[in-house]
Design a protein around this motif. Structure first.
Motif, mmCIF file in Angstrom:
data_model
loop_
_atom_site.group_PDB
_atom_site.id
_atom_site.type_symbol
_atom_site.label_atom_id
_atom_site.label_comp_id
_atom_site.label_asym_id
_atom_site.label_seq_id
_atom_site.Cartn_x
_atom_site.Cartn_y
_atom_site.Cartn_z
ATOM 1 N N CYS A 174 -6.120 8.327 -7.026
ATOM 2 C CA CYS A 174 -6.636 7.261 -7.894
ATOM 3 C C CYS A 174 -5.524 6.330 -8.342
ATOM 4 O O CYS A 174 -5.705 5.100 -8.390
ATOM 5 N N GLU A 175 -4.377 6.894 -8.663
ATOM 6 C CA GLU A 175 -3.254 6.059 -9.091
ATOM 7 C C GLU A 175 -2.788 5.140 -7.967
ATOM 8 O O GLU A 175 -2.519 3.958 -8.193
ATOM 9 N N GLU A 176 -2.710 5.672 -6.754
ATOM 10 C CA GLU A 176 -2.205 4.881 -5.633
ATOM 11 C C GLU A 176 -3.161 3.761 -5.237
ATOM 12 O O GLU A 176 -2.722 2.688 -4.825
ATOM 13 N N SER A 192 2.725 9.222 -0.147
ATOM 14 C CA SER A 192 3.202 8.462 1.012
ATOM 15 C C SER A 192 2.088 8.308 2.041
ATOM 16 O O SER A 192 1.919 7.236 2.646
ATOM 17 N N TRP A 193 1.313 9.372 2.234
ATOM 18 C CA TRP A 193 0.200 9.313 3.181
ATOM 19 C C TRP A 193 -0.856 8.305 2.709
ATOM 20 O O TRP A 193 -1.374 7.526 3.514
ATOM 21 N N VAL A 194 -1.156 8.295 1.423
ATOM 22 C CA VAL A 194 -2.135 7.360 0.880
ATOM 23 C C VAL A 194 -1.659 5.925 1.094
ATOM 24 O O VAL A 194 -2.429 5.050 1.498
ATOM 25 N N LYS A 195 -0.376 5.675 0.833
ATOM 26 C CA LYS A 195 0.184 4.338 1.051
ATOM 27 C C LYS A 195 0.059 3.920 2.516
ATOM 28 O O LYS A 195 -0.236 2.764 2.837
ATOM 29 N N GLU A 196 0.290 4.873 3.407
ATOM 30 C CA GLU A 196 0.181 4.597 4.847
ATOM 31 C C GLU A 196 -1.242 4.208 5.224
ATOM 32 O O GLU A 196 -1.466 3.243 5.963
ATOM 33 N N THR A 249 -3.685 3.090 3.161
ATOM 34 C CA THR A 249 -4.081 1.833 2.506
ATOM 35 C C THR A 249 -3.399 0.642 3.177
ATOM 36 O O THR A 249 -3.965 -0.458 3.266
ATOM 37 N N GLY A 250 -2.188 0.858 3.704
ATOM 38 C CA GLY A 250 -1.501 -0.215 4.414
ATOM 39 C C GLY A 250 -2.240 -0.589 5.687
ATOM 40 O O GLY A 250 -2.311 -1.779 6.053
ATOM 41 N N LYS A 251 -2.794 0.384 6.356
ATOM 42 C CA LYS A 251 -3.566 0.124 7.585
ATOM 43 C C LYS A 251 -4.865 -0.582 7.278
ATOM 44 O O LYS A 251 -5.420 -1.306 8.114
ATOM 45 N N LEU A 252 -5.406 -0.361 6.064
ATOM 46 C CA LEU A 252 -6.676 -0.971 5.698
ATOM 47 C C LEU A 252 -6.533 -2.430 5.279
ATOM 48 O O LEU A 252 -7.487 -3.195 5.345
ATOM 49 N N SER A 253 -5.321 -2.784 4.822
ATOM 50 C CA SER A 253 -5.123 -4.148 4.303
ATOM 51 C C SER A 253 -4.860 -5.148 5.420
ATOM 52 O O SER A 253 -4.616 -4.803 6.549
#
Length: 216
Positions: free
Chosen positions: A72-74, A206-210, A212-216
């Motif tokens: 949720c935070e990420e 780090s996995w969440v950032k990865e 979300t980066g692919k989704l943007s």
């Protein structure tokens, strides 16, 4: 001689079922045992369940709860954990105490409230149960209208979503539809046993950032 419930010992991992328990008796038992207890109490249409979690329950509950908070935070979504708060509805003759539960989509509705009343407030958006010693009953959650229930058995995560008043198994979380949590959550729970809680949460972030980066 009448035996008081405080005299009854339920060993860790075991459960005690009582039938023909009225709503008034259920509320009386909650009051008698108080909030500072290891046992969790669930109620559905006259059946009262008292169970004491195994140590493994606490480990799974804590790390999965921490993963939900980190997620949720990420993704910058507010969430509020109410832990094993008792949720009950007299009209539905149902009461639950989940391992953990979260308000996510309805977080703003209950933000700042000291007491959540399901007669006027929505149920938690997500409830988590650790099914190591026994299988969680779905009746209570269905009756109270909890939209999403996760059940973790020590190896696998099962996501149940509410459809027309009944749970159906799903590979996708309604609260986090863009993340393959059925596969990933068990991996990080196991990783925490080897690498520790903090290292695991960092890796998960780090996995969440990865993703979300692919989704943007």
């Amino acid at each position: 001689m009448q035996v008081a419930l405080k005299q009854v010992v339920v060993p860790p991992g075991q459960q005690l079922l009582l039938k023909d328990v009225s709503w008034q008796m259920y509320e009386g038992i909650l009051k008698e045992l108080g909030e500072k207890r290891a046992a969790r109490i669930n109620y559905f249409q006259g059946i009262l369940e008292i169970m004491t979690p195994l140590p493994g329950h606490e480990v799974g509950k804590v790390i999965i709860g921490d993963l939900v908070k980190a997620l949720c935070e990420e993704i910058e979504v507010e969430c509020w954990s109410l832990g094993s708060t008792t949720f009950k509805n007299k009209d539905m003759a149902a009461g639950i105490e989940a391992e953990d539960c979260f308000y996510i989509q309805n977080e703003a509705v209950i933000r700042g409230k000291d007491i959540v009343d399901l007669n006027t407030d929505p149920p938690p958006d997500l409830a988590i149960e650790i099914d190591i010693a026994s299988r969680t009953r779905l009746d209570n959650y269905e009756a109270l209208g909890v939209p999403e229930l996760w059940r973790y058995d020590g190896q696998n995560l099962e996501i149940n979503v509410l459809e027309n008043g009944k749970y159906v198994s799903s590979n996708i979380s309604r609260n986090f539809p863009n993340f393959p949590l059925v596969d990933v959550i068990p991996q990080y729970v196991e990783q925490s046993k080897i690498q520790g809680r903090n290292a695991t949460i960092r890796a998960f972030r780090s996995w969440v950032k990865e993703v979300t980066g692919k989704l943007s």
